[in-house]
Design a protein around this motif. Sequence first.
Motif, short mmCIF file in Angstrom:
data_model
loop_
_atom_site.label_atom_id
_atom_site.label_comp_id
_atom_site.label_asym_id
_atom_site.label_seq_id
_atom_site.Cartn_x
_atom_site.Cartn_y
_atom_site.Cartn_z
N ARG A 162 0.87 -1.18 0.00
CA ARG A 162 0.00 0.00 0.00
C ARG A 162 0.91 1.23 0.00
NH1 ARG A 162 -1.83 3.57 3.87
NH2 ARG A 162 -3.95 4.29 3.62
N ARG A 163 0.71 2.11 -0.96
CA ARG A 163 1.53 3.32 -1.05
C ARG A 163 0.64 4.57 -1.00
NH1 ARG A 163 6.48 1.36 -2.23
NH2 ARG A 163 6.67 -0.31 -3.74
N ARG A 164 0.97 5.48 -0.09
CA ARG A 164 0.32 6.80 -0.05
C ARG A 164 1.17 7.71 -0.91
NH1 ARG A 164 -4.31 8.26 0.51
NH2 ARG A 164 -3.83 10.21 1.50
N ARG A 165 0.53 8.38 -1.85
CA ARG A 165 1.24 9.26 -2.78
C ARG A 165 0.69 10.67 -2.71
NH1 ARG A 165 4.09 6.53 -6.86
NH2 ARG A 165 3.86 4.27 -6.74
N GLN A 166 1.54 11.63 -3.11
CA GLN A 166 1.12 13.02 -3.19
C GLN A 166 1.60 13.60 -4.51
OE1 GLN A 166 2.35 15.51 0.06
NE2 GLN A 166 1.10 17.20 -0.63
N CYS A 167 0.70 14.32 -5.17
CA CYS A 167 1.01 14.95 -6.44
C CYS A 167 1.87 16.19 -6.20
CB CYS A 167 -0.29 15.34 -7.15
SG CYS A 167 -0.03 16.20 -8.72
N THR A 168 2.92 16.34 -6.99
CA THR A 168 3.79 17.51 -6.85
C THR A 168 3.16 18.76 -7.47
OG1 THR A 168 4.94 16.92 -8.89
CG2 THR A 168 5.90 16.13 -6.81
N ASN A 169 2.12 18.59 -8.28
CA ASN A 169 1.47 19.71 -8.93
C ASN A 169 0.30 20.27 -8.11
OD1 ASN A 169 0.94 21.50 -11.18
ND2 ASN A 169 -0.79 20.17 -11.68
N CYS A 170 -0.67 19.40 -7.75
CA CYS A 170 -1.88 19.88 -7.07
C CYS A 170 -1.91 19.54 -5.58
CB CYS A 170 -3.13 19.34 -7.75
SG CYS A 170 -3.40 17.57 -7.50
N ALA A 171 -0.91 18.80 -5.10
CA ALA A 171 -0.80 18.37 -3.70
C ALA A 171 -1.89 17.38 -3.30
CB ALA A 171 -0.76 19.55 -2.74
N GLY A 172 -2.61 16.82 -4.27
CA GLY A 172 -3.63 15.81 -3.96
C GLY A 172 -2.97 14.53 -3.45
N ARG A 173 -3.63 13.89 -2.49
CA ARG A 173 -3.12 12.63 -1.93
C ARG A 173 -4.02 11.48 -2.34
NH1 ARG A 173 0.28 12.44 2.91
NH2 ARG A 173 1.37 14.42 3.00
N PHE A 174 -3.41 10.34 -2.64
CA PHE A 174 -4.17 9.16 -3.01
C PHE A 174 -3.37 7.91 -2.66
CE2 PHE A 174 -1.72 10.62 -6.61
CZ PHE A 174 -1.23 9.48 -7.23
N THR A 175 -4.04 6.77 -2.67
CA THR A 175 -3.43 5.49 -2.30
C THR A 175 -3.40 4.57 -3.51
OG1 THR A 175 -4.31 5.71 -0.06
CG2 THR A 175 -3.62 3.51 -0.74
N THR A 176 -2.28 3.87 -3.67
CA THR A 176 -2.17 2.84 -4.70
C THR A 176 -1.78 1.53 -4.04
OG1 THR A 176 0.17 3.35 -5.13
CG2 THR A 176 -1.48 4.48 -6.50
N PHE A 177 -2.08 0.43 -4.72
CA PHE A 177 -1.71 -0.89 -4.24
C PHE A 177 -0.88 -1.57 -5.31
CE2 PHE A 177 -5.37 0.19 -1.73
CZ PHE A 177 -5.04 -0.30 -0.48
N GLU A 178 0.22 -2.16 -4.91
CA GLU A 178 1.12 -2.84 -5.82
C GLU A 178 1.11 -4.32 -5.48
OE1 GLU A 178 5.86 -2.69 -6.06
OE2 GLU A 178 4.89 -0.75 -6.23
N ARG A 179 0.82 -5.17 -6.48
CA ARG A 179 0.75 -6.62 -6.26
C ARG A 179 1.83 -7.31 -7.09
NH1 ARG A 179 -3.71 -7.93 -3.63
NH2 ARG A 179 -5.48 -6.54 -3.73
N ILE A 180 2.26 -8.44 -6.62
CA ILE A 180 3.23 -9.25 -7.35
C ILE A 180 2.50 -9.95 -8.49
CG2 ILE A 180 4.73 -11.27 -7.23
CD1 ILE A 180 5.17 -10.54 -4.27
N GLN A 181 3.08 -9.89 -9.66
CA GLN A 181 2.51 -10.59 -10.81
C GLN A 181 3.60 -11.49 -11.35
OE1 GLN A 181 0.60 -8.06 -13.64
NE2 GLN A 181 0.66 -9.60 -15.24
N LEU A 182 3.39 -12.80 -11.26
CA LEU A 182 4.41 -13.75 -11.67
C LEU A 182 4.55 -13.83 -13.19
CD1 LEU A 182 3.70 -16.60 -9.10
CD2 LEU A 182 5.42 -14.80 -8.99
N ARG A 183 3.45 -13.75 -13.90
CA ARG A 183 3.50 -13.76 -15.37
C ARG A 183 2.28 -13.06 -15.95
NH1 ARG A 183 3.71 -19.67 -14.56
NH2 ARG A 183 5.67 -19.56 -15.62
#
Length: 152
Positions: free
Chosen positions: A26-47
């Motif tokens: 789980r990653r919390r991110r912030q935009c350098t342009n508008c300062a908006g915050r949002f969350t992304t999820f990164e999953r392992i993909q084997l193929r």
Amino acid sequence: MRCPFCGNDDTQVKDSRPTEDNTAIRRRRQCTNCAGRFTTFERIQLRELSVIKSNGQRVPFEREKMARSMQIALRKRPVEPDRIDHIVTGIVRRLESLGETEIPSTVIGEMVMEALSGLDQVAYVRFASVYRNFGEKKDFEEFIGGLADERD
């Protein structure tokens, strides 16, 4: 990662941590342009997986599409969303471990049906009615009759 608010391509990761079941980051991110915050999820993909549809068309496998179809079948049923996500993750891992990059849609459908049969019988019948394209009342009767025979 593109900002969902302004479309800017430059975002900064402010916080990273594993999800509770350790299947994603789980990653919390912030935009350098508008300062908006949002969350992304990164999953392992084997193929990279592709689905071979019944008409022969090949399309990329979408985990979210499979999860959505299960959520529709489980609508208003007493099943926690985390449980659905765990089952979807298990099915994806099984598909990846088959060793094939192209998987017939029937294999995926049968795996979903198997998972739903052990989770919730109503959702199982709902999913089966769409997956097996029930058109008449007798289709339901035959399917439900088969379920009753399996239990005896």
